[in-house]
Design a protein around this motif. Structure first.
Motif, PDB file in Angstrom:
ATOM      1  N   GLY B  60      30.010  66.227  55.930  1.00  0.00           N
ATOM      2  CA  GLY B  60      30.168  67.575  56.467  1.00  0.00           C
ATOM      3  C   GLY B  60      30.894  68.468  55.486  1.00  0.00           C
ATOM      4  N   VAL B  61      31.972  67.956  54.917  1.00  0.00           N
ATOM      5  CA  VAL B  61      32.720  68.751  53.941  1.00  0.00           C
ATOM      6  C   VAL B  61      31.840  69.061  52.738  1.00  0.00           C
ATOM      7  CG1 VAL B  61      34.628  68.687  52.315  1.00  0.00           C
ATOM      8  CG2 VAL B  61      34.969  67.885  54.659  1.00  0.00           C
ATOM      9  N   VAL B  62      31.095  68.027  52.282  1.00  0.00           N
ATOM     10  CA  VAL B  62      30.233  68.233  51.113  1.00  0.00           C
ATOM     11  C   VAL B  62      29.211  69.320  51.396  1.00  0.00           C
ATOM     12  CG1 VAL B  62      28.451  67.175  49.691  1.00  0.00           C
ATOM     13  CG2 VAL B  62      30.545  65.934  50.187  1.00  0.00           C
ATOM     14  N   PHE B  63      28.610  69.258  52.563  1.00  0.00           N
ATOM     15  CA  PHE B  63      27.593  70.259  52.880  1.00  0.00           C
ATOM     16  C   PHE B  63      28.200  71.646  52.978  1.00  0.00           C
ATOM     17  CE2 PHE B  63      24.411  67.062  54.400  1.00  0.00           C
ATOM     18  CZ  PHE B  63      23.413  67.508  53.567  1.00  0.00           C
ATOM     19  N   THR B  64      29.364  71.737  53.559  1.00  0.00           N
ATOM     20  CA  THR B  64      30.002  73.051  53.659  1.00  0.00           C
ATOM     21  C   THR B  64      30.261  73.624  52.274  1.00  0.00           C
ATOM     22  OG1 THR B  64      31.075  72.256  55.649  1.00  0.00           O
ATOM     23  CG2 THR B  64      31.928  74.271  54.671  1.00  0.00           C
ATOM     24  N   VAL B  68      28.422  76.957  50.641  1.00  0.00           N
ATOM     25  CA  VAL B  68      29.167  78.131  50.188  1.00  0.00           C
ATOM     26  C   VAL B  68      29.000  78.311  48.680  1.00  0.00           C
ATOM     27  CG1 VAL B  68      31.461  79.091  49.936  1.00  0.00           C
ATOM     28  CG2 VAL B  68      30.804  78.011  52.065  1.00  0.00           C
ATOM     29  N   HIS B  69      29.017  77.180  47.975  1.00  0.00           N
ATOM     30  CA  HIS B  69      28.920  77.249  46.526  1.00  0.00           C
ATOM     31  C   HIS B  69      27.586  77.836  46.077  1.00  0.00           C
ATOM     32  CE1 HIS B  69      29.251  74.990  42.462  1.00  0.00           C
ATOM     33  NE2 HIS B  69      29.592  76.249  42.352  1.00  0.00           N
ATOM     34  N   VAL B  70      26.517  77.279  46.618  1.00  0.00           N
ATOM     35  CA  VAL B  70      25.203  77.791  46.214  1.00  0.00           C
ATOM     36  C   VAL B  70      25.057  79.246  46.629  1.00  0.00           C
ATOM     37  CG1 VAL B  70      22.725  77.533  46.492  1.00  0.00           C
ATOM     38  CG2 VAL B  70      24.153  75.524  46.232  1.00  0.00           C
ATOM     39  N   ALA B  71      25.566  79.574  47.822  1.00  0.00           N
ATOM     40  CA  ALA B  71      25.488  80.975  48.252  1.00  0.00           C
ATOM     41  C   ALA B  71      26.209  81.868  47.250  1.00  0.00           C
ATOM     42  CB  ALA B  71      26.092  81.124  49.644  1.00  0.00           C
ATOM     43  N   SER B  72      27.365  81.417  46.790  1.00  0.00           N
ATOM     44  CA  SER B  72      28.126  82.281  45.880  1.00  0.00           C
ATOM     45  C   SER B  72      27.439  82.372  44.516  1.00  0.00           C
ATOM     46  CB  SER B  72      29.557  81.771  45.733  1.00  0.00           C
ATOM     47  OG  SER B  72      29.557  80.525  45.084  1.00  0.00           O
ATOM     48  N   ASP B 169      17.437  72.830  47.155  1.00  0.00           N
ATOM     49  CA  ASP B 169      17.876  73.616  48.297  1.00  0.00           C
ATOM     50  C   ASP B 169      17.338  73.073  49.606  1.00  0.00           C
ATOM     51  OD1 ASP B 169      18.720  75.003  46.184  1.00  0.00           O
ATOM     52  OD2 ASP B 169      17.475  76.770  46.512  1.00  0.00           O
ATOM     53  N   VAL B 170      16.221  72.364  49.522  1.00  0.00           N
ATOM     54  CA  VAL B 170      15.620  71.918  50.776  1.00  0.00           C
ATOM     55  C   VAL B 170      16.553  70.983  51.515  1.00  0.00           C
ATOM     56  CG1 VAL B 170      13.246  72.149  50.049  1.00  0.00           C
ATOM     57  CG2 VAL B 170      14.431  70.005  49.665  1.00  0.00           C
ATOM     58  N   GLU B 308      22.018  69.751  32.413  1.00  0.00           N
ATOM     59  CA  GLU B 308      23.086  68.752  32.315  1.00  0.00           C
ATOM     60  C   GLU B 308      24.110  68.943  33.428  1.00  0.00           C
ATOM     61  OE1 GLU B 308      22.340  70.784  29.830  1.00  0.00           O
ATOM     62  OE2 GLU B 308      21.381  69.506  28.339  1.00  0.00           O
ATOM     63  N   VAL B 309      24.280  70.167  33.869  1.00  0.00           N
ATOM     64  CA  VAL B 309      25.287  70.427  34.889  1.00  0.00           C
ATOM     65  C   VAL B 309      24.651  70.515  36.259  1.00  0.00           C
ATOM     66  CG1 VAL B 309      27.220  71.898  35.490  1.00  0.00           C
ATOM     67  CG2 VAL B 309      26.452  71.762  33.128  1.00  0.00           C
ATOM     68  N   TYR B 310      23.717  71.429  36.374  1.00  0.00           N
ATOM     69  CA  TYR B 310      23.215  71.751  37.699  1.00  0.00           C
ATOM     70  C   TYR B 310      22.366  70.617  38.278  1.00  0.00           C
ATOM     71  CZ  TYR B 310      21.762  74.757  41.497  1.00  0.00           C
ATOM     72  OH  TYR B 310      21.551  75.291  42.725  1.00  0.00           O
ATOM     73  N   ALA B 311      21.521  70.049  37.441  1.00  0.00           N
ATOM     74  CA  ALA B 311      20.656  68.993  37.949  1.00  0.00           C
ATOM     75  C   ALA B 311      21.483  67.800  38.408  1.00  0.00           C
ATOM     76  CB  ALA B 311      19.658  68.564  36.885  1.00  0.00           C
ATOM     77  N   VAL B 312      22.526  67.485  37.682  1.00  0.00           N
ATOM     78  CA  VAL B 312      23.392  66.373  38.092  1.00  0.00           C
ATOM     79  C   VAL B 312      24.060  66.710  39.411  1.00  0.00           C
ATOM     80  CG1 VAL B 312      25.442  65.091  37.480  1.00  0.00           C
ATOM     81  CG2 VAL B 312      23.753  65.627  35.735  1.00  0.00           C
ATOM     82  N   TYR B 313      24.558  67.940  39.472  1.00  0.00           N
ATOM     83  CA  TYR B 313      25.214  68.401  40.697  1.00  0.00           C
ATOM     84  C   TYR B 313      24.278  68.287  41.887  1.00  0.00           C
ATOM     85  CZ  TYR B 313      27.284  71.952  43.792  1.00  0.00           C
ATOM     86  OH  TYR B 313      27.804  72.640  44.850  1.00  0.00           O
ATOM     87  N   MET B 314      23.041  68.775  41.673  1.00  0.00           N
ATOM     88  CA  MET B 314      22.089  68.762  42.774  1.00  0.00           C
ATOM     89  C   MET B 314      21.698  67.343  43.147  1.00  0.00           C
ATOM     90  SD  MET B 314      21.736  71.710  43.838  1.00  0.00           S
ATOM     91  CE  MET B 314      20.376  71.432  44.950  1.00  0.00           C
ATOM     92  N   SER B 315      21.608  66.460  42.152  1.00  0.00           N
ATOM     93  CA  SER B 315      21.168  65.103  42.465  1.00  0.00           C
ATOM     94  C   SER B 315      22.139  64.445  43.434  1.00  0.00           C
ATOM     95  CB  SER B 315      21.089  64.257  41.209  1.00  0.00           C
ATOM     96  OG  SER B 315      20.548  65.013  40.186  1.00  0.00           O
ATOM     97  N   ILE B 316      23.408  64.767  43.271  1.00  0.00           N
ATOM     98  CA  ILE B 316      24.394  64.165  44.170  1.00  0.00           C
ATOM     99  C   ILE B 316      24.066  64.541  45.608  1.00  0.00           C
ATOM    100  CG2 ILE B 316      26.818  64.173  44.828  1.00  0.00           C
ATOM    101  CD1 ILE B 316      27.455  64.653  41.887  1.00  0.00           C
ATOM    102  N   ILE B 317      23.838  65.825  45.796  1.00  0.00           N
ATOM    103  CA  ILE B 317      23.560  66.286  47.155  1.00  0.00           C
ATOM    104  C   ILE B 317      22.194  65.790  47.610  1.00  0.00           C
ATOM    105  CG2 ILE B 317      23.412  68.331  48.602  1.00  0.00           C
ATOM    106  CD1 ILE B 317      26.054  68.227  47.311  1.00  0.00           C
TER     107      ILE B 317
END
Lengths: 402, 341, 537
Positions: B60-64, B68-72, B169-170, B308-317
């Protein structure tokens, strides 16, 4: 519901109270229609000089237009700065209205500046958000600022006059190529492809000038005169209009224009037959013959007979067959002439031979990419022309006056 | 669309886009299957049902944070374009605040209104993009796409991963799917929509390469905008960047809304709030603040969006969390047979 | 804090109003007396200082001269009818029955045999008598009978059925509703000859006692909507309803929006069409405007004529209307946004001529637009209010002085005049006068947004508008259905008007109870040839 209203009020107040930052009324704008870029030495230092033509709305549109006044429809102003953008901002000192160049139609690069390399100019043009990729590009014989002093003949503004000549009239001659910033940039940044720009120059016309122009420029008018050939980022040489037709045939961009054939009739006399090009296509194909690279150029051309001087019986299919052959030879010879100028004389790959090799044989290209400028002048080129005459306009055989 | 602003560009980028679309499609299909397991719950409720209360909190915390992060980031990216291209003198914050307020309002109205607005706006966005793309096909050079696969598969995969990250984003549909009408075909709708978006992306990238060539595109921060600049239909419909601006505003606004909404759902669940709307305003304010302070300059943002940054970040989610849930579910299922039904 | 104020307001202002109190005394349930005198006295007390109430006492020929009184309100009754059918019948005993014979049941005898009216009601309660009298009936008291007879003699001056003023058509019926409820029933009933067409009437307004009628077609309409309409109507507690606009404001879903969520129309054919699509009509006595609920925004853009013209024309007109809708809302904001922020979007010659025209105009584009739009709204309002004879003069003043003189004086630019004129004409082309209102109002905030942030502002405004529209509902129906939520079936009647034979179904939102409108396969086609060869024999 209450919250909605509060939100709306909030948004409106946020928007309205601090003011409208980017707002510019139309009448507060100085609409730049043409830019000239030159280079000059000032105090021992080389500096760019920016010349702009600004439209004078009061002289142009609307019912209050006052064209009888002595003032011109556009205002010529130039300034020297440390860099081009600096020069642009220095123009602000002299302009009561804010210079906006998003309506700029063309950039004219002075010959001197072009010969010196367009790297810095190129960055200015690309980075400036108001300069559009659709801007027409020119090289001027002599300084751009001098060329831009010429008064237009038919149109109100010089920029209009030049762009109309370029876009509307010149296709009727196939003696120049309209190049916009996108095409120019593409050619500059693509390895194995050199840029060309149309050349603009002032001439003293033989006809008297029919307008009440300022004394200084009296007698001068503008014309487009062939192409400027770049090698890498420098102007390498100029190609005269007659040879441009050959260049256009090779890259398949001819539109209209005349070719004069000399036909020897049965009676032994020479007839001059003018044909008007109608449709043409050109194809550049890199091939390997016996392990070495060769370029094959295939041109298909079509034309109509529009004038016959002499007694050539162009109404007969046999004569047309002969004419086809002569027409093909003629096209071939002008194509080869322009090849000769570009490839041998100035060593500039304006046809994009390198690009076609890259697209066709990417592996081979990787090997030769570095040495391309040395290889290019030596690449053998064969030109094959298949030219046909389709019709003879509204009469067949020439009239014989007795 | 941000995919067009970053990453490597070369003439094969449209193949990478196709690859990304395929990856996104498969990915979202898996997500949809998993979402089907939840039986009308959000991912958080499902985790709790599985007995993993603590990880539910963590997710839940991760999704929040993610929402917010992607929105910003989206807010900032969008506002940067506005300031660079259209409104030089206007402060960045104006665009961020106005857009965030609109998104807040829509997220406040709930999923039903969001869907209706989307139904209204999406045809306009997609129609606009297709029109622009079609108009751009009449200039440019089709040979620009050659040679195909010049530098081998590596850059294509790299590009594909970059772009796939934006399809990540999906994953927020994990939170939204239960709110949808059950008659919507859950298993097909998500992958199909991702594939459709992917096709549009391929078409768009293709038009850019076709229209302005990859070598000019590579110099440009906003290559699509440069393509729009070039459009000229019968020498009258020219300079249509303003309409591109409208499309850009609408699509970014929808994206921001969805992420804010997802973040509020997640937070609401986290704190067991009766009304998720209570946290919406703080989240929006947080997103606005983040949008301003996260990046000093636009280049940092661009750097962040690199693979290197964003794709790794997204893969986690996008991969780690679903994988974790799947493993958890499999373990529980083995332990308590019959639960899967 | 707010609650406290509310309580105070309640204490001060909220007095339950009761008509019976106004009449005086607690006689609401007082029965009709046996004695004629006391009845008359009672009524005279009730109608004290009402000069238009006529008391006529006479002796009837029956029963050997019974004292009788007839009371009516002058102007609400048909006097000829009264004289011929009541007074004469009673005085001369035209029935020819033995008049001297005693009557065992005088009340029944009177109503059965003597009073030659189609509708006679018998009351034994003074309250009902008063109400009947007020609605135009004639009251008859007979001495010795503790009953009051009320005769339906209503006949008052009323407007004939004329062409509606607000919604004109080229093709289609020319009838419009009138102020008379009965006439309006007739106009609808003539179009829908079905026993399923129901009208349920109630009286609203403590003082005015206005008859309000809810009409619907049973079986097509969603019963929940009917119940909702009725309950909302019953909730109304006010002293007077003078026009359906009162009702509209009491029952609408979104009272704070500029968009009408209730449709008002003067056209019976439109109401009939609405009823057939499952809408509910609310007819109010004394006004020609009938309300239709639920209504969606697209419906406000449709004219009844769309369904009478052939479908290609109708579709074309819809397309034009869609364009004019956008112009009416967006032309001035876009003009402001583009000329003050996005000059690069204009073609160069256009930009130069706009700049030339604006040279010397003292106002910024926004102020100029605001000025012109306000002037136009003023002219328009003046045009509505002014007597018809003066209207011409005003339009000349408006067109010449404001348009031409302002331009030649250099106060406004010609381009702005063109934009404003275009906007004005476009807003007139929208079929719903009340729907066009909302656009007229919304134009101003959009203009402000355009002046503040250019196209981004306009887009933000439009998105806000869209959010608002999407969140609206009219009696449970989403306001921009069938666009969102999308119903492909209903889009047949949205941007295009498909041929009638292809619109098989009623709108999903209102007509889902009986979805089929008609049979399939009704597309006209050439008669099929018989296998024998030539047609016929």
């Amino acid at each position: 519901m209450k919250k909605e209203i509060i939100a709306v009020i909030l948004v409106l107040s946020v928007l309205l109270f601090p003011g409208c930052w980017s707002r510019r009324e139309v009448e507060d704008l100085a609409i730049v229609t043409a830019i000239g870029i030159d280079r000059m030495v000032l105090g021992g230092q080389e500096k760019p000089k920016l010349t702009v033509l600004v439209a004078r709305p009061s002289q142009l549109g609307g019912q209050q237009a006052n064209t009888s006044a002595e003032t011109n429809a556009d205002w010529l102003v130039s300034e020297v700065g440390d860099t081009l953008y600096d020069a642009e901002r220095k123009l602000y000192r002299r302009s009561p209205r804010i210079l906006r160049i998003y309506h700029n139609e063309m950039v004219i690069i002075g010959e001197d500046s072009a010969r010196n390399g367009v790297q810095d100019v190129f960055d200015f043009l690309q980075r400036h958000k108001d300069i559009r990729l659709r801007t027409w590009m020119f090289v001027s014989r002599g300084d751009a600022s001098e060329t831009m002093k010429v008064m237009p003949e038919l149109e109100n503004m010089l920029s209009q006059e030049i762009s109309e000549i370029l876009v509307k009239s010149m296709p009727g001659t196939s003696e120049t190529l309209a190049v916009d910033l996108r095409r120019f940039s593409e050619a500059l940044v693509t390895p194995g492809w050199d840029a060309v720009l149309p050349v603009i120059r002032t001439i003293e016309p033989r006809e008297p000038k029919g307008t009440k122009r300022g004394e200084k420029e009296a007698g001068q008018t503008i014309m487009l005169d062939g192409l400027a050939l770049f090698h890498n980022n420098r102007l390498a040489g100029l190609m005269p209009p007659e040879e441009v037709t050959g260049f256009l045939y090779i890259i398949g961009k001819t539109q209209s224009g005349t070719v004069v054939l000399e036909h020897k009739t049965e009676s032994g006399s020479i007839s001059r037959i003018t044909v008007l090009m109608s449709r043409a296509s050109g194809e550049i194909k890199p091939v390997f013959r016996e392990g070495s690279l060769e370029m094959e150029i295939k041109i298909d051309a079509e034309a109509d007979v529009v004038e016959v001087q002499g007694d050539a019986a162009v109404g007969s299919p046999d004569v047309i067959r002969d004419l086809n052959r002569e027409f093909s030879q003629k096209v071939k010879s002008i194509a080869e002439k322009s090849l000769d100028t570009a490839q041998k004389k100035y060593k500039t790959d304006i046809f994009g031979f390198g690009k076609t090799v890259h697209q066709k044989y990417p592996d081979y290209w990787r090997e030769i990419e570095q040495e391309w400028s040395e290889i290019y002048p030596e690449v053998p080129v064969t030109v094959k022309v298949d030219a046909k005459i389709r019709r003879t306009s509204v009469i067949a055989d020439p009239f014989q006056i007795r | 669309m941000p995919v067009l602003t970053v990453g490597d560009r070369y003439q094969d980028v449209w193949i990478a886009a196709a690859l990304a679309a395929a990856m996104g499609g498969i990915n979202s299909f898996l997500l949809a299957i998993m979402a089907g397991l939840y039986r009308g719950q959000t991912v958080l409720g499902f985790l709790e049902e599985l007995g993993a209360g603590i990880s539910a909190k963590v997710v839940g915390v991760v999704f929040t944070v993610f929402g917010v992060h992607v929105a910003s980031i989206t807010l900032r990216d969008f506002a940067e374009l506005m300031v660079t291209y259209f409104y030089e003198e206007t402060p960045l914050i104006v665009f961020i605040i106005v857009t965030a307020l609109l998104a807040y309002w829509l997220a406040y109205m709930g999923i039903e209104v969001i869907v209706r607005v989307a139904q209204f706006v999406f045809p306009l966005i997609i129609g606009g993009i297709i029109l622009i793309n079609l108009a751009s096909l009449n200039f440019g050079d089709p040979n620009n796409i050659f040679p195909l696969i010049e530098k081998g598969a590596a850059p294509i995969i790299r590009g594909g991963v970059t772009q796939w990250a934006f399809f990540g984003d999906v994953v927020i549909w994990f939170l939204l799917l239960p709110h949808l009408n059950s008659s919507v075909k859950k298993y097909t709708f998500l992958p199909l929509s991702v594939l459709a978006a992917g096709l549009l992306l391929v078409f768009t990238v293709f038009s850019i390469i076709w229209g302005i060539g990859n070598r000019v595109a590579v110099m440009r921060i906003y290559p699509y905008l440069s393509l729009v600049e070039e459009i000229s239909v019968v020498e009258f419909i020219e300079r249509v960047e303003g309409f591109f601006l409208l499309i850009w505003v609408a699509s970014n606004f929808l994206k921001i809304t969805l992420f804010l909404y997802a973040a509020s759902v997640s937070t609401g669940h986290l704190f067991r709030l009766g009304d998720r709307r209570a946290v919406l305003l703080p989240l929006t304010i947080l997103a606005v603040n983040l949008a301003v302070i996260l990046f000093d300059n636009y280049l940092q943002l661009r750097y962040f969006l690199r693979p290197e940054v964003y794709a790794v970040y997204m893969s986690i989610i996008q991969l780690a969390i679903p994988a974790y849930i799947a493993v958890l579910w499999l373990v529980r299922k083995r332990r308590t047979p019959g639960m899967a039904e | 804090m707010l609650k406290k104020w509310k309580n105070i307001i309640k204490k001060v202002f909220a007095k339950p109003r009761n008509e019976s109190q106004a009449i005086g005394g607690g006689e609401s349930k007082e029965p009709v007396a046996v004695s004629l005198e006391s009845n008359i006295k009672h009524l005279k007390a009730v109608f004290d200082r009402c000069t238009d109430v006529i008391f006529r006492e006479f002796e009837a020929a029956i029963g050997g001269g019974v004292k009788t009184a007839m009371i009516y309100i002058d102007g609400l009754v048909n006097k000829e009818m009264l004289t011929d059918d009541l007074v004469k019948a009673l005085m001369y005993d035209v029935s020819g029955i033995n008049s001297s014979a005693p009557v065992s049941d005088p009340a029944g005898y009177l109503s059965r045999s003597i009073i030659a009216f189609t509708e006679v009601k018998v009351h034994d309660n003074m309250m009902d008598v008063v109400h009947s009298l007020l609605s135009g009936e004639t009251v008859l008291f007979v001495d010795g009978v503790s009953k009051a007879f009320t005769l339906s003699t209503q006949d008052w001056v009323q407007r004939a059925v004329t062409e509606p003023a607000t919604e004109n058509v080229v093709r289609g019926p020319r009838e419009g509703f009138t102020e008379n409820l009965q006439t309006n029933y007739t106009l609808i009933r003539r179009r829908i000859k079905s026993s399923r067409l129901k009208f349920e009437t109630m009286k609203i307004g403590a003082v005015t006692k206005t008859a309000v009628s809810v009409g619907y077609i049973e079986g097509i309409v969603n019963n929940k909507i009917v119940d909702e309409v009725k309950s909302r109507l019953q909730r109304i507690d006010t002293d007077g309803i003078l026009e359906s606009g009162y009702i509209e404001e009491y029952i609408e879903d979104a009272p704070m929006t500029v968009f009408p969520t209730v449709q008002a129309t003067e056209r019976p054919d439109k109401v009939a069409g609405g009823l057939l699509e499952g809408q509910v009509a609310i007819l109010v006595d004394t006004t020609p405007f009938v309300l239709l609920v639920p209504v969606t925004f697209p419906q406000l853009l449709q004219a009844s004529e769309d369904y009478y013209l052939r479908w290609p024309f109708a579709s074309f007109i819809r397309f034009i209307r869609f364009v004019t809708l956008n112009i009416a809302l967006l032309a001035p904001p876009l003009y402001i946004a583009i000329t003050t922020y996005h000059q690069e979007m204009l073609p160069t010659p256009l930009l130069i001529s706009i700049a030339a025209a604006r040279e010397g105009v003292p106002f910024p584009a926004f102020v100029e637009a605001l000025l012109m739009e306000t002037t136009f709204e003023v002219l328009r309002e003046a045009g509505v209010r002014l007597p018809k004879a003066v209207g011409q003069a005003v339009s000349i003043v408006g067109a010449l002085v404001i348009g031409d003189a302002a331009v030649s004086a250099g106060l406004v630019s010609p381009a702005m005049v063109i934009v404003v004129a275009l906007t004005a004409i476009s807003s007139f082309s929208l079929p719903s006068y009340f729907g066009a209102f909302s656009l007229r109002i919304l134009r101003f905030p959009l203009m402000a947004l355009a002046a503040a942030l250019g196209l981004f502002g306009v887009m933000a405004g439009l998105l806000a508008l869209l959010i608002h529209l999407c969140s609206l509902r009219s009696f449970g129906v989403p306001y921009i259905a069938p666009l969102a939520p999308t119903s492909w079936r209903d889009l047949k009647d949205m941007f295009f008007r498909m041929p009638w034979w292809s619109m098989f179904t009623r709108p999903r939102m209102t007509g889902h109870k009986e979805p089929a409108r008609q049979d399939y396969m009704q597309k006209p086609r050439p008669p099929r040839r018989r296998p024998g060869g030539k047609s016929g024999q």
